[in-house]
Motif scaffolding. Structure first.
Motif, PDB file in Angstrom:
ATOM      1  N   GLY A   1      -6.760  21.512  -7.328  1.00 57.39           N
ATOM      2  CA  GLY A   1      -6.786  20.057  -7.482  1.00 57.39           C
ATOM      3  C   GLY A   1      -7.701  19.707  -8.641  1.00 57.39           C
ATOM      4  N   SER A   2      -7.088  19.530  -9.838  1.00 56.46           N
ATOM      5  CA  SER A   2      -7.838  19.146 -11.035  1.00 56.46           C
ATOM      6  C   SER A   2      -8.985  20.089 -11.388  1.00 56.46           C
ATOM      7  CB  SER A   2      -8.335  17.697 -10.909  1.00 56.46           C
ATOM      8  OG  SER A   2      -7.234  16.810 -10.782  1.00 56.46           O
ATOM      9  N   VAL A   3      -8.759  21.379 -11.162  1.00 59.37           N
ATOM     10  CA  VAL A   3      -9.743  22.371 -11.628  1.00 59.37           C
ATOM     11  C   VAL A   3      -9.582  22.498 -13.134  1.00 59.37           C
ATOM     12  CG1 VAL A   3     -10.500  24.783 -11.544  1.00 59.37           C
ATOM     13  CG2 VAL A   3      -9.669  23.656  -9.461  1.00 59.37           C
TER      14      VAL A   3
ATOM     15  N   TRP B   1       2.425  26.988 -13.111  1.00 48.30           N
ATOM     16  CA  TRP B   1       3.004  26.287 -14.263  1.00 48.30           C
ATOM     17  C   TRP B   1       4.074  25.267 -13.868  1.00 48.30           C
ATOM     18  CZ3 TRP B   1       3.444  30.966 -18.177  1.00 48.30           C
ATOM     19  CH2 TRP B   1       2.146  31.299 -18.587  1.00 48.30           C
ATOM     20  N   LYS B   2       4.346  25.167 -12.579  1.00 46.36           N
ATOM     21  CA  LYS B   2       5.290  24.148 -12.096  1.00 46.36           C
ATOM     22  C   LYS B   2       6.582  24.157 -12.939  1.00 46.36           C
ATOM     23  CE  LYS B   2       1.320  21.742 -10.302  1.00 46.36           C
ATOM     24  NZ  LYS B   2       0.701  20.515  -9.851  1.00 46.36           N
ATOM     25  N   MET B   3       7.115  22.977 -13.287  1.00 46.88           N
ATOM     26  CA  MET B   3       8.369  22.952 -14.060  1.00 46.88           C
ATOM     27  C   MET B   3       8.058  22.765 -15.545  1.00 46.88           C
ATOM     28  SD  MET B   3      11.876  20.901 -13.154  1.00 46.88           S
ATOM     29  CE  MET B   3      11.501  19.376 -13.998  1.00 46.88           C
TER      30      MET B   3
ATOM     31  N   GLY C   1       4.571  26.614   0.459  1.00 44.11           N
ATOM     32  CA  GLY C   1       4.146  25.309   0.973  1.00 44.11           C
ATOM     33  C   GLY C   1       3.285  24.499   0.037  1.00 44.11           C
ATOM     34  N   HIS C   2       3.498  24.665  -1.273  1.00 42.23           N
ATOM     35  CA  HIS C   2       2.748  23.813  -2.208  1.00 42.23           C
ATOM     36  C   HIS C   2       3.022  22.347  -1.862  1.00 42.23           C
ATOM     37  CE1 HIS C   2       1.664  21.696  -5.882  1.00 42.23           C
ATOM     38  NE2 HIS C   2       0.830  22.711  -6.093  1.00 42.23           N
ATOM     39  N   SER C   3       2.049  21.501  -2.062  1.00 43.38           N
ATOM     40  CA  SER C   3       2.193  20.103  -1.623  1.00 43.38           C
ATOM     41  C   SER C   3       3.370  19.404  -2.292  1.00 43.38           C
ATOM     42  CB  SER C   3       0.909  19.328  -1.870  1.00 43.38           C
ATOM     43  OG  SER C   3       0.699  19.223  -3.247  1.00 43.38           O
TER      44      SER C   3
ATOM     45  N   TYR D   1      -6.596  25.711  -0.490  1.00 50.65           N
ATOM     46  CA  TYR D   1      -6.852  24.348  -0.034  1.00 50.65           C
ATOM     47  C   TYR D   1      -6.682  23.425  -1.229  1.00 50.65           C
ATOM     48  CZ  TYR D   1      -9.343  20.083   1.056  1.00 50.65           C
ATOM     49  OH  TYR D   1      -9.670  18.758   1.198  1.00 50.65           O
ATOM     50  N   GLU D   2      -5.687  22.524  -1.133  1.00 50.94           N
ATOM     51  CA  GLU D   2      -5.406  21.610  -2.235  1.00 50.94           C
ATOM     52  C   GLU D   2      -5.255  20.191  -1.707  1.00 50.94           C
ATOM     53  OE1 GLU D   2      -3.555  23.824  -5.780  1.00 50.94           O
ATOM     54  OE2 GLU D   2      -1.927  23.311  -4.434  1.00 50.94           O
ATOM     55  N   PRO D   3      -6.338  19.423  -1.711  1.00 49.27           N
ATOM     56  CA  PRO D   3      -6.218  18.045  -1.242  1.00 49.27           C
ATOM     57  C   PRO D   3      -5.271  17.262  -2.156  1.00 49.27           C
ATOM     58  CG  PRO D   3      -8.392  18.437  -2.226  1.00 49.27           C
ATOM     59  CD  PRO D   3      -7.684  19.745  -2.198  1.00 49.27           C
TER      60      PRO D   3
ATOM     61  N   ILE E   1      -4.709  16.551  -6.741  1.00 51.99           N
ATOM     62  CA  ILE E   1      -3.726  17.286  -7.535  1.00 51.99           C
ATOM     63  C   ILE E   1      -3.164  16.417  -8.649  1.00 51.99           C
ATOM     64  CG2 ILE E   1      -1.477  18.432  -7.515  1.00 51.99           C
ATOM     65  CD1 ILE E   1      -2.087  19.485  -4.789  1.00 51.99           C
ATOM     66  N   GLY E   2      -3.396  16.855  -9.872  1.00 49.46           N
ATOM     67  CA  GLY E   2      -2.848  16.168 -11.038  1.00 49.46           C
ATOM     68  C   GLY E   2      -3.423  14.787 -11.268  1.00 49.46           C
ATOM     69  N   THR E   3      -4.517  14.456 -10.575  1.00 47.70           N
ATOM     70  CA  THR E   3      -5.075  13.112 -10.672  1.00 47.70           C
ATOM     71  C   THR E   3      -6.320  13.073 -11.541  1.00 47.70           C
ATOM     72  OG1 THR E   3      -6.444  13.543  -8.734  1.00 47.70           O
ATOM     73  CG2 THR E   3      -4.302  12.487  -8.355  1.00 47.70           C
TER      74      THR E   3
HETATM   75  P1  PGA Z   1      -3.682  20.365 -10.931  1.00 49.77           P
HETATM   76  O1  PGA Z   1      -2.620  21.033  -9.938  1.00 49.77           O
HETATM   77  O2  PGA Z   1      -4.648  21.453 -11.328  1.00 49.77           O
HETATM   78  O3  PGA Z   1      -2.862  19.877 -12.084  1.00 49.77           O
HETATM   79  O4  PGA Z   1      -4.361  19.270 -10.187  1.00 49.77           O
HETATM   80  C1  PGA Z   1      -3.008  21.951  -8.949  1.00 49.77           C
HETATM   81  C2  PGA Z   1      -1.812  22.446  -8.184  1.00 49.77           C
HETATM   82  O5  PGA Z   1      -0.867  21.665  -7.971  1.00 49.77           O
HETATM   83  O6  PGA Z   1      -1.760  23.621  -7.756  1.00 49.77           O
END
Ligand code: PGA
Length: 252
Positions: free
Chosen positions: A213-215, A11-13, A95-97, A167-169, A173-175
């Motif tokens: 990554g955008s799942v 859920w990040k921030m 180690g999240h990106s 594995y999170e390219p 992520i968020g794109t």
């Molecule tokens: P996202 O983020 O699903 O919004 O791309 C994935 C993550 O940062 O773990």
């Protein structure tokens, strides 16, 4: 041994305590009948305790988005393993990106955090992944394996059996730009093979490797159908309980 799939929401921030509790109530209500999937949420630290009261006695698990390597001390803004355990966490992201990109994390700090977590009952989920530049210049393999090699420095095969890898390219992520199931599978297979060569022949069959990554509900099934994808680490699509429930119910 079969690997139990994991659907996890970072859920990040986002979300206050009340919002987080409400989301968890929705998730529990919509997914309590689902068997054979491990569902985990990673709320912000401030909501952990509140959420732990909602998930207690349910199968929804809790994790911290980060954790420091020292037990306690003058480390403003950090959180310890013990504090996470005290709030009901069973997992910790390492180690999240976004930690690497915006907060100066590197493979060495990942290694330190990982060792601290491994000394306790918390289960670490270690994130790795290449940037768009690195992928386009044909360096994805080198970057991902390099992050793992350094992140796992001085760890033993026994340690490795407790680790989950995500594995999170970065370019996904968020794109909204998900890696194709084939691209993700290729990297997951590479990681799995490397674990076998580097640590133990028994490891590849047991280590769970998540894709992130955008799942979203529309692509989760195709990703999960890949042999080496054991779960998802979801950001955006985990914030809305209805959407996260759909992800947990991907097999239904
Ligand atoms: P996202 O983020 O699903 O919004 O791309 C994935 C993550 O940062 O773990």
């Amino acid at each position: 041994m079969s690997r139990k799939p994991i659907i996890s929401g970072n859920w990040k921030m986002f979300k206050t305590r009340q919002e987080a509790q409400q989301a968890c109530r929705g998730i529990v209500a919509g997914s309590s009948d689902v068997e054979g999937v491990e569902a985990i949420v990673f709320p912000p630290f401030t909501a952990l305790e509140a959420v732990s009261r909602v998930v207690e006695g349910t199968s929804l698990r809790l994790g911290g988005q980060n954790v420091h390597w020292e037990e306690q001390g003058a480390f403003t803004g950090e959180i310890s393993v013990h504090m996470l355990l005290d709030c009901g966490c069973q997992y910790a992201l390492i180690g999240h990106s976004e930690r690497r990109q915006f907060f100066g994390e590197n493979d060495e700090s990942v290694n330190r955090r990982l060792k601290a977590v491994l000394a306790t009952s918390l289960i670490p989920i270690v994130c790795v992944g290449e940037s768009l530049d690195q992928r386009e210049s044909g360096r994805a393999r080198e970057v991902v394996l390099g992050q793992l090699e350094k992140g796992f420095n001085e760890l033993t095969a026994k340690d490795l059996f407790r680790i989950i890898i995500a594995y999170e390219p970065l370019w996904a992520i968020g794109t909204g730009r998900t890696a194709t199931p084939e691209t993700a599978q290729e990297v997951h297979y590479m990681i799995r093979s490397w674990l076998g060569e580097r640590f133990s022949a028994d490891l590849p069959g047991q280590t769970r490797i998540l894709y992130g990554g955008s799942v979203k509900p529309s692509n989760v099934r195709d990703l999960m159908a890949q042999d080496d994808i054991d779960g998802a680490l979801v950001g955006g699509a985990s914030l809305d309980p209805e959407s996260f429930v759909k992800l947990i119910r991907y097999q239904c």
